[in-house]
Structures are given as C-alpha cells and as structure tokens.
Design an enzyme around this catalytic site. Structure first.
Site, short mmCIF file in Angstrom:
data_model
loop_
_atom_site.label_atom_id
_atom_site.label_comp_id
_atom_site.label_asym_id
_atom_site.label_seq_id
_atom_site.Cartn_x
_atom_site.Cartn_y
_atom_site.Cartn_z
N ASP A 51 -7.03 13.37 -25.24
CA ASP A 51 -7.12 11.98 -24.77
C ASP A 51 -6.54 11.10 -25.86
OD1 ASP A 51 -7.78 9.45 -23.96
OD2 ASP A 51 -9.87 9.91 -23.47
N TYR A 61 0.85 -1.20 0.00
CA TYR A 61 0.00 0.00 0.00
C TYR A 61 0.87 1.24 0.00
CZ TYR A 61 -4.99 -0.08 -0.02
OH TYR A 61 -6.29 -0.12 -0.45
N THR A 67 -4.47 5.98 -21.78
CA THR A 67 -4.33 4.65 -21.21
C THR A 67 -2.91 4.19 -21.54
OG1 THR A 67 -5.14 3.65 -23.24
CG2 THR A 67 -6.76 4.02 -21.50
N LYS A 89 -3.00 0.30 -24.83
CA LYS A 89 -3.44 0.16 -26.22
C LYS A 89 -2.19 0.17 -27.12
CE LYS A 89 -7.94 1.84 -24.82
NZ LYS A 89 -8.96 2.89 -24.86
N GLU A 106 -0.46 4.90 -0.52
CA GLU A 106 -1.23 6.13 -0.77
C GLU A 106 -0.31 7.35 -0.65
OE1 GLU A 106 -4.62 6.19 1.82
OE2 GLU A 106 -5.67 4.67 0.66
N ARG A 150 -2.67 -2.67 -18.26
CA ARG A 150 -3.91 -1.90 -18.17
C ARG A 150 -3.73 -0.84 -17.09
NH1 ARG A 150 -7.08 -4.78 -21.41
NH2 ARG A 150 -8.61 -3.13 -21.36
C1 LIG Z 1 -9.95 3.28 -24.02
C2 LIG Z 1 -10.25 4.72 -23.86
C3 LIG Z 1 -10.57 5.28 -22.60
C4 LIG Z 1 -10.89 4.46 -21.39
O1 LIG Z 1 -9.99 3.57 -20.95
P1 LIG Z 1 -10.42 2.39 -19.96
O2 LIG Z 1 -9.08 1.94 -19.49
O3 LIG Z 1 -11.15 1.41 -20.78
O4 LIG Z 1 -11.24 2.97 -18.86
C5 LIG Z 1 -10.72 6.65 -22.52
N1 LIG Z 1 -10.59 7.43 -23.60
C6 LIG Z 1 -10.33 6.93 -24.81
C7 LIG Z 1 -10.21 7.85 -25.98
C8 LIG Z 1 -10.17 5.56 -24.99
O5 LIG Z 1 -9.93 5.08 -26.20
#
Ligand SMILES: *Cc1c(COP(=O)(O)O)cnc(C)c1O
Length: 425
Positions: free
Chosen positions: A204, A58, A230, A233, A60, A239
């Site tokens: 994003d 932990y 994220t 991807k 925090e 993740r």
């Molecule tokens: C995948 C994605 C998210 C969310 O990610 P999670 O890990 O699935 O919560 C947010 N914004 C965009 C543009 C995404 O492609």
C-alpha cells in the site's frame, strides 16, 4: 476575507454562502504552511479535469464492456488513465476506478480473502493504516487482523516479528506500507516472507506513490502481488485510488472493484488521474520527488539540531514523526497551537505511545506541499525554527508569539505561490 467571484462565477451567483467558504479555503491554503504529509496542491490542470462534464456520465463496467451506452469518450478517458498508470509504474494491470484508498483496500480483501480469514498488517499506532486489519475498521471486524509493529530500539519495522507472525498465523494477505512510516519500506523482505507462507503481498504505497513514480523510493512492483495506492498524496492527483498487479490477478481485482464493491466509476476523477499520471511522467516530476525527500531530510536535520526527538531518528522519505514527550507538550496541544501560527500539521501517535490515540505524544509532518510551492532545503532551517518557536509558545500559551509566526509564515508563502490556487496564480 476578499471575495473572488471571478474564479467561480456560477457558484457565486447560485450559492454565495458556499462560494464564500471555497474562497476562504483558497485563502487558507495560500497563506499557511501545510505540513500534513498526506496532502498536496494539485495543478490547475488536475483541478479543471475534476470539474468537467465527465461527472455527468454513468459507466458501470470497464472500457468496451459497459452496462450503459454513450461511452465513446469515457472509454478512451479510462483507457488513457490505465495505460499511463501501467507505463509509469511498470505494471501489467491497473484498475483506476476505486473511489479512494479505503475502498481500494476493501476490494483487495474481497478479491483474495473471505470473512474470518487472517490478514497481517502494521498496527495503526505503529504507523499502519486502519484498513490493514485494525480493530475499529471493517477490515478488523470482518477479518482476523494480526498486527506487526516497529522495534523499540530503532523505530523500524521488526522483520523478525513479521516473519514469526506470518509463520504462526498463516495470513491470506500481508499488507506493507503505512501512514506514519518515515523510513524506506523493504519490499523485498516482505516479498520473501509472503512467498514463504504463500500469502498475497499487498504494497500500500498511498503515501509514497509519487516518490516511487519519481524514482525517489524503491518500487514494490517486483516484489508485491498487488500495489494499492491513493492518487491524491505525493502523486499529486485528485482524490481517488488505483489497484495495480500482475496480469494473473487482473480478473480478481476488477471483479472485486466492480461489481463486487462499487457501482459507477467517477469519470471526472478518472480524467484527473490521467492528467496527474501524465504530469508524473515528466522529468520535472522526478525532480519534484527527489526535492520532497531532500527537503524532509533537511527539515529532520534542523529539528534534530533543535533537540527534537524523531521516531527512527530521521527520515528516508517525505515524512517526519516528532515525539514531543521530551518537550513536555502533548501532540494535540502543539498541533492546535501550530495551526494558530499558520503551520498545519496533525497530532499522531508515536510507537509505544503511553498516551491515548485522541491525545497522543507526537505530531506528523511532511514536505510534499511545501515542495510543490517551490520551497527548498535552504528554507528548512526556517521551518524548523517556526516549529520550535510554535511548540514553545504552545507550552507557555503565548498567543502573541503564535501570531508573530503566522505573519512570518504568510510572508514566505506569498513569495511561493501554490499550484492550482487562483490566489497564487
Ligand atoms: C491515505 C491512506 C489510505 C486511505 O486512503 P483514503 O483515500 O483516505 O481512504 C490507505 N492506506 C494508506 C497507507 C494511506 O496512507
């Protein structure tokens, strides 16, 4: 299905039922052509990092400012991840603690807006993400989500609409980026609009972070106040998620993530993010990022040659959005048939879709995973041919044709072992 107790011996001994499911998933990921553009294969090193004892701890707070003792190693792990993120993306500040992309975005709202405030984002059926203010998301119920889309004639973002909405609605936050955007995002154009209305611009880049890191997509860093992503991807990490910004926003972002929204960070994930960022800094990752785009363009060309309609007419990145209306096969029917043929895609709305979101007109495909397996542009006509045959077989309910494709796919996949998979190693 072969069992592989050598791979997860403790798991097999303790929980054979669960272990068998993991084995089956390994087999599935090895044998199939995975075309979901938000997925990838992480390296064995990233996988190992996620399975370490760092998860027992932990912590925090932030390095040097924790609420628990015993952080001798954890502080260094998180600092390594933060410094690598800053160097790779050229940012002044990075927070690597968000549990995933959706909580990362929620932290942005917490940092820069109050409930009821207006936010401007791309609408979900046009290619945006749920968390950009779409109605069924908390971001669309707790905030006033105003949504832009793409032009009907080009399939590209309608910047006249973005600017008009920004001037009229005066949003606190503007989101750019999405989940089904096949074209380069003009961060400079968004930046100019955000400055004009004094909004916080959030880029994003969840889908394209690996392309940005590898120089295969322009960086939002000079134009955006906050870069959210994220890590799992195209960036090919575990993740998780990161929020990056200029130093002026560091405090607001850190406070929003912890204690605003989250408790203890997932240290094993932080470690795996650090590993992925190191991998993404290597010259071979630049080659990977460019190969992802080259493959997507080659796949788009081959699909166009077979008479498929592509949203925006093609792609600049890793993603291709196919409108199946002219093929007279609904997206869901095609996706399920392709799955039986060993080709994994997702059904997706297309802009101005006359069908329902749960039964839309399109399928969304991408090249991050197949590129991680070493497939190249010369393989893309074959992939397009399989998709073509699969969609035809879906239309005529020809299960035999789907089974034939499945065998051909498995043969090609066997020749291209996937990173991180014991079966392929
Ligand atoms: C995948 C994605 C998210 C969310 O990610 P999670 O890990 O699935 O919560 C947010 N914004 C965009 C543009 C995404 O492609």
């Amino acid at each position: 299905m072969t069992a592989h107790p050598a791979t997860h011996p403790a798991l097999h001994a303790a929980d054979p039922e669960l272990a068998a499911l993991v084995d089956a998933e390994e087999q599935l990921q090895a044998d199939t052509l995975r075309l979901i553009p938000s997925e990838n294969y992480v390296s064995a090193a990233v996988l190992e990092a996620t399975g370490t004892v760092l998860q027992n701890k932990y912590s925090e707070g932030y390095p040097g400012r924790r609420y628990y003792e015993g952080q001798q190693n954890i502080d260094l792990v998180e600092t390594l991840a933060v410094e690598r993120a800053k160097a790779l993306f050229g940012v002044e500040h990075a927070n690597v603690q968000p549990y995933s992309g959706s909580p990362a975005n929620l932290a942005v709202y917490l940092a820069f807006a109050s409930p009821g405030d207006t936010v401007l984002g791309m609408s979900l059926p046009m290619g945006g993400h749920l968390t950009h203010g779409w109605g069924v998301s908390a971001t669309g119920t707790w905030f006033n989500g105003v949504q832009y889309g793409v032009r009907a004639d080009t399939g590209r973002i309608d910047f006249d609409q973005v600017r008009d909405l920004a001037l009229k609605e005066r949003p606190k936050i503007i989101f750019c980026g999405g989940t089904a955007v096949p074209r380069t995002i003009d961060f400079a154009a968004f930046g100019a609009i955000a400055r004009e209305v004094d909004a916080v611009l959030v880029a994003d880049i969840a889908h394209i972070a690996g392309l940005v890191a590898g120089g295969a997509h322009p960086s939002p860093v000079p134009h955006a106040d906050v870069v959210a992503t994220t890590t799992h991807k195209t960036l090919r990490g575990p993740r998780g998620a990161m929020l990056m910004s200029r130093a002026t926003h560091a405090k607001a972002i850190d406070k929003a993530v912890f204690p605003g929204l989250q408790g203890g960070p997932h240290n094993h994930t932080t470690a795996a993010i650090a590993v992925a960022l190191r991998e993404a800094s290597a010259p071979s990752f630049r080659e990977y990022a460019h190969a992802v785009v080259a493959n997507a363009k080659a796949l788009a060309e081959a699909l166009l040659a077979r008479g498929f309609d592509l949203v925006s007419g093609g792609t600049d990145n890793h993603l291709v959005l196919i409108d199946l209306t002219s093929k007279e096969v609904p997206g869901k029917v095609a996706a399920k048939a392709l799955d039986r043929a060993g080709i994994v895609v997702n059904y997706n709305t297309v802009p101005f879709d006359p069908r329902k979101p749960f039964d839309p007109s399109g399928i969304r495909i991408g090249t991050p995973s197949l590129t991680s397996r070493g497939l190249g542009t010369a393989d893309m006509p074959k992939v397009a041919e399989w998709i073509d045959r699969g969609v035809r077989a879906a239309g005529s309910a020809d299960e035999e044709a789907l089974a034939t494709i499945r065998k051909e796919v498995a043969d090609l996949m066997a020749a291209h072992p996937a990173p991180g998979l014991p079966l392929g190693a």
